[in-house]
Design a protein around this motif. Structure first.
Motif, mmCIF file in Angstrom:
data_model
loop_
_atom_site.group_PDB
_atom_site.id
_atom_site.type_symbol
_atom_site.label_atom_id
_atom_site.label_comp_id
_atom_site.label_asym_id
_atom_site.label_seq_id
_atom_site.Cartn_x
_atom_site.Cartn_y
_atom_site.Cartn_z
ATOM 1 N N HIS A 30 0.713 -1.290 0.001
ATOM 2 C CA HIS A 30 0.196 -0.061 -0.002
ATOM 3 C C HIS A 30 0.863 1.319 -0.121
ATOM 4 C CE1 HIS A 30 -3.158 2.587 1.180
ATOM 5 N NE2 HIS A 30 -3.923 1.707 0.936
ATOM 6 N N ASN A 31 1.413 1.532 -1.040
ATOM 7 C CA ASN A 31 2.460 2.647 -1.179
ATOM 8 C C ASN A 31 1.821 3.720 -2.175
ATOM 9 O OD1 ASN A 31 4.721 4.261 -0.724
ATOM 10 N ND2 ASN A 31 6.043 3.134 -2.155
ATOM 11 N N ARG A 32 0.643 4.227 -1.624
ATOM 12 C CA ARG A 32 0.009 5.335 -2.463
ATOM 13 C C ARG A 32 0.066 6.560 -1.843
ATOM 14 N NH1 ARG A 32 -4.177 0.781 -1.729
ATOM 15 N NH2 ARG A 32 -3.867 -0.410 -3.748
ATOM 16 N N TRP A 37 -7.650 9.318 2.591
ATOM 17 C CA TRP A 37 -7.371 8.510 3.995
ATOM 18 C C TRP A 37 -6.474 7.463 3.601
ATOM 19 C CZ3 TRP A 37 -8.144 3.180 4.228
ATOM 20 C CH2 TRP A 37 -8.734 2.685 3.086
ATOM 21 N N SER A 38 -5.992 7.082 2.292
ATOM 22 C CA SER A 38 -4.990 5.882 2.087
ATOM 23 C C SER A 38 -3.702 6.401 2.316
ATOM 24 C CB SER A 38 -5.424 5.443 0.621
ATOM 25 O OG SER A 38 -5.087 6.527 -0.201
ATOM 26 N N VAL A 41 -2.468 4.916 5.641
ATOM 27 C CA VAL A 41 -1.957 3.682 5.786
ATOM 28 C C VAL A 41 -0.568 3.691 5.221
ATOM 29 C CG1 VAL A 41 -2.372 1.403 4.817
ATOM 30 C CG2 VAL A 41 -4.247 2.883 5.455
ATOM 31 N N THR A 42 -0.330 4.610 4.289
ATOM 32 C CA THR A 42 1.287 4.681 3.740
ATOM 33 C C THR A 42 1.992 5.299 4.722
ATOM 34 O OG1 THR A 42 0.436 4.935 1.432
ATOM 35 C CG2 THR A 42 2.620 5.481 1.672
ATOM 36 N N LEU A 84 -8.634 3.697 10.603
ATOM 37 C CA LEU A 84 -8.408 2.911 9.425
ATOM 38 C C LEU A 84 -9.112 1.667 9.126
ATOM 39 C CD1 LEU A 84 -4.655 3.438 9.539
ATOM 40 C CD2 LEU A 84 -6.235 4.466 8.142
ATOM 41 N N GLY A 88 -11.423 1.218 6.098
ATOM 42 C CA GLY A 88 -11.066 0.227 5.053
ATOM 43 C C GLY A 88 -12.397 -0.887 4.725
ATOM 44 N N THR A 92 -18.576 0.381 -0.014
ATOM 45 C CA THR A 92 -18.608 1.309 -1.064
ATOM 46 C C THR A 92 -19.609 1.624 -1.714
ATOM 47 O OG1 THR A 92 -17.501 -0.385 -2.152
ATOM 48 C CG2 THR A 92 -15.784 0.952 -0.750
#
Length: 95
Positions: A30-32, A37-38, A41-42, A84, A88, A92
């Motif tokens: 998860h390297n966004r 919100w994502s 996570v990164t 998160l 997550g 959706t």
């Protein structure tokens, strides 16, 4: 907090290794870097990886003591984990 103060260097090193591996896994999966919100996570993955590396480099460093700052960090991590998890796993829309 007394359980953390009595840890030996090998246990701290092992904890750092596990944190580092977990952080690398999060960053790989998860390297966004887009705004939203994502990004949390990164950033959390990079922070976990850095903390693990720090604990592996200096396993004999003093551990965090009991106090309001440590309690605030634990509460912030709990809130971040809940946020998160909610973001997550929320629905959706129709699939």
């Amino acid at each position: 907090m007394h359980i953390y103060a009595a840890q030996t260097a090998p246990v701290v090193y092992l904890n750092g290794t596990l944190l580092f591996v977990g952080g690398v896994a999060m960053v790989q999966a998860h390297n966004r870097w887009n705004w939203g919100w994502s990004l949390l996570v990164t950033l959390f993955g990079w922070a976990v990886m850095a903390l693990g590396l720090l604990r592996m480099i200096a396993p004999t460093a003093a551990q965090a003591g009991e106090g309001p700052v440590t309690s605030a960090i634990f509460v912030a991590l709990l809130v971040l984990g809940g946020l998160l998890s909610f973001l997550g796993y929320r629905p959706t829309g129709p699939s």
